[in-house]
Design an enzyme around this catalytic site. Structure first.
Site, PDB file in Angstrom:
ATOM      1  CB  CYS A 135      -0.894  -0.005   1.234  1.00  0.00           C
ATOM      2  SG  CYS A 135      -2.235   1.211   1.109  1.00  0.00           S
ATOM      3  CE  LYS A 210      -7.691  -1.245   4.285  1.00  0.00           C
ATOM      4  NZ  LYS A 210      -6.261  -1.018   4.055  1.00  0.00           N
ATOM      5  NE  ARG A 220      -6.563   4.942   8.825  1.00  0.00           N
ATOM      6  CZ  ARG A 220      -7.744   5.179   8.314  1.00  0.00           C
ATOM      7  NH1 ARG A 220      -8.375   6.307   8.596  1.00  0.00           N
ATOM      8  NH2 ARG A 220      -8.315   4.310   7.495  1.00  0.00           N
ATOM      9  CE  LYS A 263      -7.413  -3.552   7.685  1.00  0.00           C
ATOM     10  NZ  LYS A 263      -6.512  -2.715   6.981  1.00  0.00           N
TER      11      LYS A 263
END
Ligand code: PBG
Length: 340
Positions: A135, A210, A220, A263
């Site tokens: 990602c 997702k 995060r 997810k």
């Protein structure tokens, strides 16, 4: 003869009823319960996430995720060795780069943080399956999962970068890649890039369904990857949607996914079950940072029994249909399962 009435195949009156039937007979002792248990967890079910950062001897605990650390490569190797010693077959790596820029250059650098970690872990524990998250959000200065043009994450130019990232992970020795950016066509683009580079044997675990979930909040912090503007709802799925998940999974399979992921996990058990029933591929579920943080926080307050809730959540995720579970509890759960 007495008339039997049935509901969904089960007798509701007549001889197949109380007091002839007593469900508690098979719950009387631990060993009886063990004999009729339908779902059993083993460490082989777990994939352990690791956050890798630059430096030496670094173990920086993530405030919202007690027991989870940003680790320098040497420390990540230690964690990988411990996980493998506990019979956990795989880790998934997330990198925290030294510098962020608009396209996340360190993501595909030969000496990038994840590439270094792959090499060190494979050298120390060759049998351990090393998976990498593919990602861009940890690497980009804007914090989005793709290339941004005038405030919009542009799909097709991003695919080329994902291909380069996946190939560089494979070159460093990764055993599997896991695209998580939710760009259309990402699995096909990565498959083509890997094949062209001679990595036809490297499987893809696709983050297929997702969702744009608030449960990623603590991640995060851990990966220092919050979007600087806007949010991820222009590419991740709407939590309100279930049928759309089946389309996402079907597309990823058509593009060459070997394992499909749902997810988050606990709030999405219906999706795990639907995917399990619709497709024959191995299904993975990600018990995400927020799920972990909730249980940890309540346990620290003494409001929940950590070991029991953690094992209960992992068991029900498997019961719903997951073959594999990505979980920050992996090491603890493996210890608890072995009776330690
Ligand atoms: C990268 C990625 C994220 C997670 C896994 N891969 C963050 C996000 O999509 O915002 C979340 C994992 C977790 O919350 O534990 N895109």
């Amino acid at each position: 003869m007495q008339q039997q009435r049935w509901t969904a195949g089960f007798p509701v009156s007549g001889p197949g009823q109380f007091p002839g039937v007593r469900m508690r007979r098979l719950r009387r002792t631990a060993d009886l319960r063990r004999m009729v248990r339908e779902t059993t967890l083993t460490p082989a079910d777990f994939i352990y996430p690791l956050f890798v950062t630059h430096g030496q001897g670094v173990r920086r605990e993530v405030p919202s995720m007690p027991g989870v650390f940003q680790l320098s490569v040497d420390q990540a190797v230690r964690e990988a060795e411990e996980a493998f010693a506990l019979d956990i077959p795989a880790v998934i790596l997330f990198g925290i780069p030294a510098h962020k820029d608009p396209i996340g250059s360190e993501n595909f650098a030969a000496e990038g943080i994840v590439q270094q970690a792959i090499q060190a872990i494979k050298a120390a524990v060759p049998e351990l399956v090393v998976i990498t998250d593919v990602c861009m959000c940890e690497y980009t200065d804007h914090g989005h999962c793709g290339i941004v043009d005038e405030g919009w994450v542009v799909n097709d130019p991003t695919l080329e970068v994902y291909g380069r990232v996946a190939v560089s992970h494979a070159q460093a020795g990764a055993d599997m890649v896991a695209p998580s950016g939710m760009m259309d066509g990402q699995v096909g683009a990565i498959r083509a890039a890997l094949d062209a580079a001679g990595f036809g044997h490297i499987p893809i675990m696709a983050y297929a369904a997702k969702y744009a979930s608030a449960f990623y909040g603590p991640f995060r912090d851990a990966a220092q990857s919050p979007p600087r503007f806007g949010d991820r709802r222009g590419y991740q799925m709407d939590p309100a949607n279930a049928r759309e998940a089946l389309r996402e999974v079907a597309l990823d399979i058509a593009e060459g996914a070997d394992i499909v992921m749902v997810k988050p996990a606990l709030a999405y058990l219906d999706i795990i079950r639907a995917v399990r029933e619709a497709f024959p591929l191995p299904v993975a579920a990600y018990q995400v940072s927020g799920e972990y943080a909730m249980l940890k926080a309540a346990a620290q307050k003494g409001w929940l029994d950590e070991r029991r809730v953690a094992l209960e959540t992992l068991t029900v995720i498997k019961r719903a249909g997951a073959d594999l579970i990505l979980t920050y509890f992996a090491k603890d759960a493996a210890r608890w399962l072995s009776g330690a």
